[in-house]
Design a protein around this motif. Structure first.
Motif, PDB file in Angstrom:
ATOM      1  N   ASN A 196       0.821  -1.209   0.000  1.00 51.89           N
ATOM      2  CA  ASN A 196       0.000   0.000   0.000  1.00 51.89           C
ATOM      3  C   ASN A 196       0.857   1.262   0.000  1.00 51.89           C
ATOM      4  N   ALA A 197       1.980   1.226   0.702  1.00 47.99           N
ATOM      5  CA  ALA A 197       2.873   2.390   0.748  1.00 47.99           C
ATOM      6  C   ALA A 197       3.441   2.720  -0.622  1.00 47.99           C
ATOM      7  N   ARG A 198       3.467   1.744  -1.515  1.00 48.91           N
ATOM      8  CA  ARG A 198       4.008   1.940  -2.866  1.00 48.91           C
ATOM      9  C   ARG A 198       2.904   2.088  -3.904  1.00 48.91           C
ATOM     10  N   GLY A 199       1.676   2.228  -3.443  1.00 49.97           N
ATOM     11  CA  GLY A 199       0.564   2.409  -4.358  1.00 49.97           C
ATOM     12  C   GLY A 199       0.137   1.139  -5.064  1.00 49.97           C
ATOM     13  N   GLY A 200       0.526  -0.008  -4.521  1.00 50.38           N
ATOM     14  CA  GLY A 200       0.198  -1.289  -5.131  1.00 50.38           C
ATOM     15  C   GLY A 200      -0.767  -2.090  -4.290  1.00 50.38           C
ATOM     16  N   ALA A 201      -1.025  -3.308  -4.733  1.00 52.36           N
ATOM     17  CA  ALA A 201      -2.019  -4.160  -4.086  1.00 52.36           C
ATOM     18  C   ALA A 201      -1.369  -5.434  -3.570  1.00 52.36           C
ATOM     19  N   LEU A 202      -1.917  -5.948  -2.488  1.00 51.55           N
ATOM     20  CA  LEU A 202      -1.560  -7.276  -2.007  1.00 51.55           C
ATOM     21  C   LEU A 202      -2.723  -8.210  -2.307  1.00 51.55           C
ATOM     22  N   ILE A 203      -2.416  -9.336  -2.956  1.00 51.11           N
ATOM     23  CA  ILE A 203      -3.401 -10.382  -3.242  1.00 51.11           C
ATOM     24  C   ILE A 203      -3.031 -11.587  -2.392  1.00 51.11           C
ATOM     25  N   VAL A 204      -3.958 -12.060  -1.573  1.00 50.94           N
ATOM     26  CA  VAL A 204      -3.709 -13.200  -0.697  1.00 50.94           C
ATOM     27  C   VAL A 204      -4.558 -14.375  -1.167  1.00 50.94           C
ATOM     28  N   ASP A 205      -3.889 -15.424  -1.603  1.00 43.62           N
ATOM     29  CA  ASP A 205      -4.542 -16.657  -2.040  1.00 43.62           C
ATOM     30  C   ASP A 205      -4.783 -17.521  -0.805  1.00 43.62           C
ATOM     31  N   GLU A 206      -6.057 -17.703  -0.451  1.00 44.04           N
ATOM     32  CA  GLU A 206      -6.418 -18.502   0.723  1.00 44.04           C
ATOM     33  C   GLU A 206      -7.219 -19.737   0.325  1.00 44.04           C
ATOM     34  N   ILE A 207      -6.924 -20.310  -0.848  1.00 43.49           N
ATOM     35  CA  ILE A 207      -7.774 -21.410  -1.322  1.00 43.49           C
ATOM     36  C   ILE A 207      -7.615 -22.684  -0.488  1.00 43.49           C
ATOM     37  N   TYR A 208      -6.534 -22.788   0.300  1.00 39.15           N
ATOM     38  CA  TYR A 208      -6.385 -23.939   1.194  1.00 39.15           C
ATOM     39  C   TYR A 208      -6.764 -23.575   2.635  1.00 39.15           C
ATOM     40  N   GLN A 209      -7.382 -22.422   2.804  1.00 44.57           N
ATOM     41  CA  GLN A 209      -7.799 -22.002   4.137  1.00 44.57           C
ATOM     42  C   GLN A 209      -8.699 -23.066   4.769  1.00 44.57           C
ATOM     43  N   GLY A 210      -8.492 -23.306   6.036  1.00 45.36           N
ATOM     44  CA  GLY A 210      -9.244 -24.354   6.729  1.00 45.36           C
ATOM     45  C   GLY A 210      -8.463 -25.645   6.821  1.00 45.36           C
ATOM     46  N   LEU A 211      -7.655 -25.929   5.803  1.00 46.01           N
ATOM     47  CA  LEU A 211      -6.794 -27.116   5.847  1.00 46.01           C
ATOM     48  C   LEU A 211      -5.481 -26.729   6.514  1.00 46.01           C
ATOM     49  N   VAL A 212      -5.559 -26.511   7.838  1.00 49.01           N
ATOM     50  CA  VAL A 212      -4.391 -26.159   8.640  1.00 49.01           C
ATOM     51  C   VAL A 212      -4.304 -27.124   9.805  1.00 49.01           C
ATOM     52  N   TYR A 213      -3.086 -27.272  10.318  1.00 46.57           N
ATOM     53  CA  TYR A 213      -2.824 -28.302  11.319  1.00 46.57           C
ATOM     54  C   TYR A 213      -2.006 -27.699  12.466  1.00 46.57           C
ATOM     55  N   GLY A 214      -2.516 -27.893  13.691  1.00 44.39           N
ATOM     56  CA  GLY A 214      -1.788 -27.426  14.861  1.00 44.39           C
ATOM     57  C   GLY A 214      -1.777 -25.925  15.015  1.00 44.39           C
ATOM     58  N   ARG A 215      -2.710 -25.248  14.404  1.00 41.42           N
ATOM     59  CA  ARG A 215      -2.785 -23.790  14.510  1.00 41.42           C
ATOM     60  C   ARG A 215      -4.224 -23.368  14.238  1.00 41.42           C
ATOM     61  N   PRO A 216      -4.605 -22.148  14.631  1.00 43.13           N
ATOM     62  CA  PRO A 216      -5.989 -21.713  14.419  1.00 43.13           C
ATOM     63  C   PRO A 216      -6.269 -21.395  12.948  1.00 43.13           C
ATOM     64  N   HIS A 217      -7.548 -21.415  12.588  1.00 41.11           N
ATOM     65  CA  HIS A 217      -7.982 -20.950  11.271  1.00 41.11           C
ATOM     66  C   HIS A 217      -7.856 -19.423  11.242  1.00 41.11           C
ATOM     67  N   GLU A 218      -7.302 -18.883  10.169  1.00 39.19           N
ATOM     68  CA  GLU A 218      -7.081 -17.441  10.083  1.00 39.19           C
ATOM     69  C   GLU A 218      -7.406 -16.959   8.674  1.00 39.19           C
ATOM     70  N   THR A 219      -7.670 -15.655   8.570  1.00 38.67           N
ATOM     71  CA  THR A 219      -7.834 -15.010   7.269  1.00 38.67           C
ATOM     72  C   THR A 219      -7.197 -13.635   7.317  1.00 38.67           C
ATOM     73  N   ALA A 220      -6.656 -13.219   6.187  1.00 42.63           N
ATOM     74  CA  ALA A 220      -6.047 -11.897   6.092  1.00 42.63           C
ATOM     75  C   ALA A 220      -7.072 -10.787   6.263  1.00 42.63           C
ATOM     76  N   LEU A 221      -8.353 -11.111   6.112  1.00 42.57           N
ATOM     77  CA  LEU A 221      -9.391 -10.086   6.209  1.00 42.57           C
ATOM     78  C   LEU A 221      -9.536  -9.526   7.622  1.00 42.57           C
ATOM     79  N   THR A 222      -9.010 -10.213   8.614  1.00 41.35           N
ATOM     80  CA  THR A 222      -9.041  -9.671   9.973  1.00 41.35           C
ATOM     81  C   THR A 222      -8.034  -8.548  10.151  1.00 41.35           C
ATOM     82  N   LEU A 223      -7.116  -8.409   9.201  1.00 43.88           N
ATOM     83  CA  LEU A 223      -6.001  -7.479   9.355  1.00 43.88           C
ATOM     84  C   LEU A 223      -6.185  -6.182   8.595  1.00 43.88           C
ATOM     85  N   ASP A 224      -6.816  -6.260   7.423  1.00 39.76           N
ATOM     86  CA  ASP A 224      -6.823  -5.105   6.543  1.00 39.76           C
ATOM     87  C   ASP A 224      -7.973  -5.256   5.552  1.00 39.76           C
ATOM     88  N   GLU A 225      -8.693  -4.175   5.314  1.00 40.93           N
ATOM     89  CA  GLU A 225      -9.749  -4.188   4.305  1.00 40.93           C
ATOM     90  C   GLU A 225      -9.205  -3.892   2.929  1.00 40.93           C
TER      91      GLU A 225
END
Length: 387
Positions: A196-225
């Protein structure tokens, strides 16, 4: 007769080598060989029955006509509720665009951002179709070498090092293909701030979200709109063949994305959308959770077994269903090993050069039951000791 000339963009698109391995394996099966498939990123679990039943009801009820380009309101709202109940994050359903698979979501985002010769930062290793989508739009994929020291993930210092005036975005995946590693929340936040500081975009691919082991389910949407998130019903919900995904966009880009969706694919698959409403039902989620635990057991078995066979796992995967294994001890390119292993022992695995420049790596997909994984490891052992 003069031969038709292909568009120049085709020269930038490389074949997906795993499909060549798959085709050879299927030919062997057709000839009667007992082939073990560890090459393709598709679990052996069928689509949960409640989803199938919902799809059949939709077909029987005549829900076979076009929907709106962004998807049926009921599904967009259901996805928003899922973010609220699972992650505690409020997402306006109007920011959610349902797409033909996650690939459709990435096409929309990249069509929005990428001009001729625009650069997009990607990980090496990374999912190959992402860089090909950038090339297809006339952009320049910049494959940033990442190693075990960052769990094969792109981090904020990479943005500082590789961002140029014509860079428009960085694309990361968490959990990632082919490595199965996960970005920590503070790492995603730092990435978003750097882009964002450089006027660009971050794209986060979360297609394997939910298939995690030994850690909580998370999404980048909790961090930034102000970032783009891509997700899919394929992996966690086991709907690969239904071809349904979604993206969550910053609010200011939704109108432009809808215009692109109208023109690129008109609408997502109708019956698949109505079926996907059942993905969030309690009975479906309970079934998926049991399957996630099964995948975790397979992961633990296969990692241990491969390490005993001499393969290195430099970054323990915490998600998806892949192991990214260092095969440099074999003393030859991993692609040759894959071909020989398939021919000799009928075990199909994916060479690392499909995912970038790391030709001494292999991707093992633990998408078979543990007893089949044991058979595969026995065959690999037999191949190794045979010279």
């Amino acid at each position: 007769m003069e031969l038709m000339r292909y568009a120049q963009r085709l020269s930038q698109i490389e074949p997906f080598h795993v499909m060549r391995i798959l085709e050879a394996a299927q030919q062997m099966q057709a000839a009667g060989r007992d082939v073990i498939h560890l090459e393709v990123g598709e679990p052996d679990f069928p689509t949960p029955q409640p989803i199938v039943d919902a799809g059949l009801r939709a077909l029987a009820d005549g829900k076979t006509f076009y929907t709106g380009a962004c998807g049926i309101p009921q599904l967009r709202e259901a996805i928003a509720r899922f973010y609220q109940t699972r992650f505690g994050v409020g997402v306006d359903p109007g920011r959610i665009i349902v797409t033909p698979g996650a690939s459709g979501a990435l096409q929309l985002i990249l069509a929005l951002l990428v001009d001729q010769d625009s650069e997009v930062l990607l990980t090496d290793p990374g999912y190959p179709c992402n860089r090909h989508l950038v090339s297809l739009l006339g952009g320049q994929p910049v494959n940033v070498p990442v190693g075990a020291d960052t769990r094969f993930q792109l981090l904020a210092p990479h943005i500082e090092q590789h961002w140029h005036d014509n860079t428009v975005a960085a694309l990361v995946a968490s959990p990632a293909n082919p490595t199965g590693t996960v970005l920590e929340p503070h790492e995603i936040k730092a990435l978003a701030q750097a882009c964002n500081a450089r006027g660009g975009a971050l794209i986060v691919d979360e297609i394997y979200q939910g298939l995690v082991y030994g850690r909580p389910h998370e999404t980048a949407l909790t961090l930034d709109e102000d970032l783009f998130v891509v997700n899919s019903f394929s992996k966690y919900f086991q709907m690969t063949g239904w071809r349904l995904g979604w993206l969550v966009s910053p609010p200011q880009h939704v109108v432009a994305l809808e215009k692109l969706a109208q023109n690129l694919f008109l609408a997502p698959p109708t019956s698949a959308q109505w079926a996907a409403l059942a993905a969030f039902a309690p009975e479906t989620l309970a079934m998926i959770e049991a399957r996630r635990q099964e995948l975790d057991a397979r992961r633990q078995y296969l990692q241990s077994a491969l390490e005993q066979l001499g393969f290195g796992i430099p970054a323990t995967p915490q998600g998806a269903f892949y192991l990214w294994a260092d095969a440099s001890h074999l003393g030859r390119p991993a692609a040759h090993f894959c071909e020989d292993l398939l021919a000799a022992q009928a075990v199909a695995v994916t060479p690392g050069d499909d995912f970038g420049s790391q030709a001494n790596f292999l991707r093992f997909a633990y998408t078979q039951p543990t007893n089949i994984l044991e058979q595969a490891c026995n065959r690999i052992h037999n191949y190794l000791i045979s010279g």
